[in-house]
Motif scaffolding. Structure first.
Motif, short mmCIF file in Angstrom:
data_model
loop_
_atom_site.label_atom_id
_atom_site.label_comp_id
_atom_site.label_asym_id
_atom_site.label_seq_id
_atom_site.Cartn_x
_atom_site.Cartn_y
_atom_site.Cartn_z
N HIS A 195 87.18 -50.02 88.49
CA HIS A 195 86.54 -49.16 89.48
C HIS A 195 86.30 -47.81 88.82
O HIS A 195 87.17 -47.27 88.13
N VAL A 196 85.11 -47.27 89.05
CA VAL A 196 84.68 -46.02 88.42
C VAL A 196 84.41 -44.99 89.51
O VAL A 196 83.68 -45.26 90.47
N VAL A 197 85.00 -43.81 89.38
CA VAL A 197 84.76 -42.70 90.30
C VAL A 197 84.88 -41.42 89.47
O VAL A 197 85.65 -41.37 88.50
N GLY A 218 87.96 -38.40 101.54
CA GLY A 218 86.73 -39.00 101.08
C GLY A 218 87.01 -40.08 100.04
O GLY A 218 87.98 -40.83 100.16
N PRO A 219 86.17 -40.18 98.98
CA PRO A 219 86.42 -41.19 97.94
C PRO A 219 87.78 -41.02 97.26
O PRO A 219 88.33 -42.01 96.76
N SER A 220 88.32 -39.80 97.23
CA SER A 220 89.64 -39.61 96.63
C SER A 220 90.73 -40.30 97.44
O SER A 220 91.83 -40.55 96.94
N TYR A 221 90.42 -40.60 98.70
CA TYR A 221 91.33 -41.40 99.53
C TYR A 221 90.95 -42.87 99.47
O TYR A 221 91.78 -43.74 99.16
N SER A 222 89.68 -43.17 99.76
CA SER A 222 89.28 -44.56 99.99
C SER A 222 89.28 -45.39 98.71
O SER A 222 89.65 -46.58 98.75
N VAL A 223 88.85 -44.83 97.59
CA VAL A 223 88.77 -45.63 96.36
C VAL A 223 90.17 -46.02 95.85
O VAL A 223 90.41 -47.20 95.56
N PRO A 224 91.14 -45.10 95.72
CA PRO A 224 92.48 -45.53 95.32
C PRO A 224 93.11 -46.54 96.28
O PRO A 224 93.77 -47.48 95.84
N GLY A 264 94.67 -36.46 90.32
CA GLY A 264 95.81 -35.66 90.77
C GLY A 264 96.91 -36.49 91.36
O GLY A 264 97.86 -35.94 91.93
N GLN A 265 96.82 -37.82 91.25
CA GLN A 265 97.82 -38.68 91.85
C GLN A 265 97.90 -39.98 91.06
O GLN A 265 96.93 -40.41 90.44
N GLN A 266 99.06 -40.59 91.05
CA GLN A 266 99.24 -41.93 90.53
C GLN A 266 98.97 -42.93 91.66
O GLN A 266 99.13 -42.62 92.84
N ILE A 267 98.57 -44.14 91.30
CA ILE A 267 98.27 -45.18 92.28
C ILE A 267 99.13 -46.39 91.96
O ILE A 267 98.96 -47.02 90.91
N PRO A 268 100.07 -46.74 92.82
CA PRO A 268 100.95 -47.88 92.54
C PRO A 268 100.14 -49.16 92.28
O PRO A 268 99.14 -49.43 92.95
N GLU A 269 100.58 -49.93 91.30
CA GLU A 269 99.99 -51.21 90.93
C GLU A 269 98.59 -51.10 90.29
O GLU A 269 97.94 -52.10 90.04
N VAL A 270 98.11 -49.88 90.06
CA VAL A 270 96.77 -49.68 89.49
C VAL A 270 96.88 -48.90 88.19
O VAL A 270 97.55 -47.87 88.12
N GLU A 271 96.19 -49.38 87.14
CA GLU A 271 96.16 -48.67 85.86
C GLU A 271 95.10 -47.57 85.93
O GLU A 271 93.96 -47.80 86.34
N LEU A 272 95.48 -46.35 85.53
CA LEU A 272 94.54 -45.24 85.46
C LEU A 272 94.04 -45.09 84.03
O LEU A 272 94.82 -45.11 83.08
N SER A 273 92.73 -44.93 83.89
CA SER A 273 92.13 -44.64 82.59
C SER A 273 91.40 -43.31 82.70
O SER A 273 90.36 -43.21 83.36
#
Length: 376
Positions: free
Chosen positions: A5-7, A16-22, A43-52
């Motif tokens: 997923h790209v944002v 907004g997308p900072s809520y809905s996409v993660p 500005g946040q980590q997302i459990p179970e999701v790899e951040l690039s």
């Protein structure tokens, strides 16, 4: 499935997308898909999701140019099933439409409200310059995603022909709470959103000026961040109307925002344009009935008897506010309960993840499209 997923970025305070996409990424990860979220800042980590995370050019920052991200995505799109691109106009999103098509990954794009007539009429110069590049990103999509029927109409209005997956945003449901009877007769009308011209606050203040003297036990709370000069202009406008029960609170987050919803009797959003309007879902999830203009896709308020969906005019807003504020506390609470039930039934993230998965699987495997995919 392996999904990217790209944002452009994920803010620390989700909206907004900072809520809905993660949240969408996590919902898909919990369905046993491997998810990577690629962006320029988070500005946040997302459990179970790899951040690039990728660096951007120090110049022309408003365009979000990142050679690092482009090269990474060009390579990774040969090794995953789907690249899902969220929003438009940033070069992060535009370059995705140039480097992903023709590789292994299928390409999905979510405009996220950026194709509405109101949105396209603002920042026209920047959009005119970028449009030839942006247009390719939209035209090369194997699947487009809309959060509502109105956004589907926007997609078709500008001539895009790809199949459209219609899946709304989800909502994190707060723990249910019992609204205790008010110890006083004081009531609260609540606005929560960005303080921005698109939100219709001038109309709200004008309507309130016509009603304040008739509803002496009601106050208007305006909650949200905004450009200081614009906020000052609204404060001056309220003063010009001699309003005494309007409070500009500023932004509230976390538990403080939850408390604002819980303490409100009625929510209002007279917006000119929203592709979803997450704050409406938040209000309903907190059992607060809502008044929302036709600028946001909430026609279900009337069907579910948990609010009012109204034309975007001062006259309509004034009349509806008068009707709503004349309701008894019990009547408004009953509407709020119906709104909460609606959110539980149709907007849980588990259900949203299932629908998105159905669309992805159809894109990869073919066959009859699921009900959430439109081919017309």
């Amino acid at each position: 499935m392996q999904l990217i997923h790209v944002v452009p970025h994920i803010a620390a305070e989700a909206s907004g997308p900072s809520y809905s996409v993660p949240r969408l990424c996590r919902a898909l990860a919990l369905r046993d898909h491997k998810i990577t979220l690629s962006c320029l800042a988070a500005g946040q980590q997302i459990p179970e999701v790899e951040l690039s995370l990728h660096s951007s050019w120090p110049i022309l920052k408003t365009f979000g140019i990142s050679t690092d991200h482009t090269n990474w995505l060009r390579h990774r799109s040969n090794h995953v099933d789907i690249v899902h691109n969220h929003s438009l106009w940033s070069m992060v999103n535009i370059t995705a439409g140039w480097v992903v098509p023709g590789r292994k990954a299928k390409f999905v794009t979510s405009p996220r409200g950026t194709l509405s007539e109101w949105a396209l009429s603002h920042s026209r110069y920047k959009k005119r310059v970028i449009w030839p590049f942006q247009k390719r990103t939209l035209e090369m999509a194997d699947l487009l995603h809309a959060t509502c029927e109105e956004e589907y109409d926007d997609i078709r209005r500008i001539g895009l022909k790809a199949p459209v997956l219609i899946v709304p945003n989800g909502i994190d449901l707060p723990v249910p709470h019992s609204r205790a009877p008010s110890r006083s007769n004081d009531r609260t009308l609540l606005f929560v959103s960005r303080i921005h011209p698109v939100k219709g606050l001038e109309s709200l203040l004008e309507s309130w000026s016509r009603l304040e003297s008739h509803f002496t036990n009601w106050r208007l709370r305006i909650v949200g961040p905004g450009d200081p000069d614009y906020v000052d202009s609204l404060v001056s406008r309220a003063a010009s109307y001699s309003l005494s029960r309007v409070e500009f609170v500023g932004p509230l987050y976390g538990k403080e925002k939850d408390a604002a919803y819980r303490e409100a009797d009625l929510f209002v959003l007279p917006t000119h344009s929203e592709n979803f309007g997450m704050v409406v879902a938040e209000a309903l999830a907190h059992e607060c009935p809502a008044i929302v203009s036709h600028g946001a896709p909430w026609s279900g308020l009337d069907r579910e008897r948990c609010g009012w969906w109204i034309p975007n005019s001062v006259e309509s807003l004034t009349q509806t506010l008068e009707t709503a504020m004349s309701q008894s506390e019990d009547e408004l609470q009953a509407m709020g309960v119906r709104g909460r039930n609606w959110m539980e039934r149709e907007f849980s993230w588990d259900g949203i993840g299932q629908s998105m998965e159905d669309g992805y699987r159809w894109l990869l495997e073919g066959g009859s499209p699921p009900d959430c995919v439109r081919l017309d």
